[in-house]
Design an enzyme around this catalytic site. Structure first.
Site, PDB file in Angstrom:
ATOM      1  N   THR A 130      -6.004  24.471  49.795  1.00 24.61           N
ATOM      2  CA  THR A 130      -7.187  23.934  49.802  1.00 24.61           C
ATOM      3  C   THR A 130      -7.965  24.805  48.755  1.00 24.61           C
ATOM      4  OG1 THR A 130      -8.055  25.268  51.533  1.00 24.61           O
ATOM      5  CG2 THR A 130      -7.394  22.920  52.166  1.00 24.61           C
ATOM      6  N   SER A 149      -3.958  25.171  56.084  1.00 26.57           N
ATOM      7  CA  SER A 149      -4.143  25.961  55.018  1.00 26.57           C
ATOM      8  C   SER A 149      -3.493  27.435  55.065  1.00 26.57           C
ATOM      9  CB  SER A 149      -5.545  26.239  54.468  1.00 26.57           C
ATOM     10  OG  SER A 149      -5.983  24.956  54.034  1.00 26.57           O
ATOM     11  N   GLY A 191     -21.528   2.765  37.780  1.00 25.06           N
ATOM     12  CA  GLY A 191     -22.375   1.866  38.677  1.00 25.06           C
ATOM     13  C   GLY A 191     -21.396   1.017  39.542  1.00 25.06           C
ATOM     14  N   GLN A 212     -10.607  26.479  49.231  1.00 25.21           N
ATOM     15  CA  GLN A 212     -11.187  27.582  49.863  1.00 25.21           C
ATOM     16  C   GLN A 212     -10.013  28.627  49.877  1.00 25.21           C
ATOM     17  OE1 GLN A 212     -11.648  24.768  51.210  1.00 25.21           O
ATOM     18  NE2 GLN A 212     -13.852  24.556  51.028  1.00 25.21           N
ATOM     19  N   GLU A 238      -1.047  21.634  48.645  1.00 26.01           N
ATOM     20  CA  GLU A 238      -0.616  22.808  47.690  1.00 26.01           C
ATOM     21  C   GLU A 238      -1.693  23.984  48.148  1.00 26.01           C
ATOM     22  OE1 GLU A 238       2.399  23.490  45.981  1.00 26.01           O
ATOM     23  OE2 GLU A 238       2.632  21.824  47.676  1.00 26.01           O
TER      24      GLU A 238
END
Length: 401
Positions: free
Chosen positions: A380, A140, A354, A382, A378
């Site tokens: 994360t 990142s 389900g 964070q 592109e």
């Protein structure tokens, strides 16, 4: 506020939906099971899309036509960025992996369109370009790139390794991020177009993945790989004051594109879930308050609200780019919201249905797997939140890590 799709874009949106429904959906499971097999059905489609793009005034359907004007437009403009997110939203309603596999519609093409000069656009504009940023020790934090580019006469010599390169094997060129001087830091990061077949560039493996299996994801090494100096995108000068801004401008274009992919995928899961639930006598009754609805109905309402928020943030980021407005914060907001929402919605729809949602009888389980990458590449979740915080607080990357 007029939130309708502009009339001039409706034919393109309708064409994209037809492609998604009649081309992508029928072969979606086939190429999910046959990872790394090239979807030959897309070759003719790519030629049609090229014709669609060339027949417009720059308002094409693919990421390759993106261009962010540096000057604020006169009046309100809906142009290339808006058409791209609208078109990709529809295509990814069909299949995200196949959308990423369309020739000449790659994120590398968006990078070229964003910063290339006229001569470079003439040389590379019609090539299928991948984008190579991530490295084994650099995910990142793009500023931690260790691939180097050393000037030698009229060439740059590249050395390093890139991983998770989308369309890295199939593309005709790769936009590679490399450092001119690692001692200087992020200001020395530049991007280079390396054409397929260049000596010293080698695809060493293809990754096996959780989702988007129709899209090839490659690891590429560069060993004394010589690239013409004319293939450097943007200014060759290292501007410490500008820092990383020149290269990072690419993300202001491509993050809303990824957000649009997430919006389209989440819409597919919601649409199919409603159809299946209706067969079991459960349908949304929007005149009934959420407190008086069943648990399943209430959860669908929440998902739809989340999806709508992501869609509007994506449209805003694209609209700002079309109108010459700085959109770094909004691009990250759209990417963060849409990526997280798509992941939550697709997994939630699997849970609502389900065993039907979990089995391969339906594409819901595939969409849940595909959605995870949209919250990762592109930048994360964070990283997007960190960028947004920096913009809101007026902090630099050194001040807020």
């Amino acid at each position: 506020m007029n939130l309708e799709v502009p009339k001039k874009f409706r034919p393109l949106v309708n064409q994209a939906r037809q492609v998604a429904e009649n081309v992508f959906r029928p072969i979606s499971r086939k190429y999910d099971r046959a990872e790394h097999a090239y979807p030959v059905e897309l070759d003719m489609l790519a030629a049609i899309m090229d014709g669609m793009n060339d027949g417009t005034l720059g308002e094409g359907a693919g990421a390759g036509k993106l261009k962010q004007d540096k000057k604020k437009a006169d009046g309100i403009v809906n142009s290339t960025n808006m058409t791209t997110v609208l078109g990709l939203q529809e295509l990814c309603w069909g299949d995200v992996g196949l959308s990423l596999t369309l020739p000449r519609q790659g994120l590398g093409n968006a990078a070229i369109a964003a910063v290339a000069n006229d001569e470079q656009l003439a040389r590379f504009g019609n090539k299928w370009a991948a984008m190579a940023i991530t490295e084994p020790g650099c995910g990142s934090d793009s500023a931690a790139i260790r691939t180097t580019a050393v000037k030698d006469g009229d060439e740059y010599v590249l050395n390093g390794e890139k991983i998770y390169v989308t369309s890295g094997e199939r593309a005709e060129a790769v936009v590679v991020w490399a450092s001119l001087d690692r001692n200087i830091g992020r200001a020395a990061i530049k991007s280079f177009v390396v054409e397929k077949g260049t000596p010293g560039m080698e695809v060493v493996r293809l990754e096996k993945k959780l989702g988007i299996k129709a899209s090839d994801t490659a690891a590429i090494t560069f060993t004394d790989c010589r690239v013409p100096a004319a293939n450097l995108l943007g200014s060759p000068e290292i501007n410490v004051d500008q820092g990383f801004a020149g290269v990072m401008q690419t993300f202001d274009n491509t993050r809303p594109v990824v957000a649009a992919m997430a919006v389209g995928l989440a819409k597919a899961a919601l649409d199919r879930s409603r159809e299946l639930l209706k067969e079991y006598g459960i349908s949304a009754r929007y005149r009934t308050s959420i407190k008086n609805s069943s648990q399943i109905e209430a959860q669908l309402y929440r998902y739809e609200a989340d999806w709508e928020a992501a869609r509007l943030l994506t449209l805003k980021a694209a609209w700002m780019a079309d109108n010459g407005m700085p959109n770094s914060k909004e691009a990250s907001m759209s990417k963060a919201k849409a990526g997280r929402s798509a992941n939550a919605i697709t997994l939630g729809c699997v849970e609502l249905l389900g065993s039907l949602g979990y089995s391969e009888d339906e594409l819901l389980e595939k969409w849940a797997r595909d959605s995870k990458i949209l919250d990762i590449f592109e930048g994360t979740q964070q990283i997007q939140q960190l960028i947004i915080a920096r913009r809101l607080l007026g902090k630099s990357s050194a001040e807020l890590r």
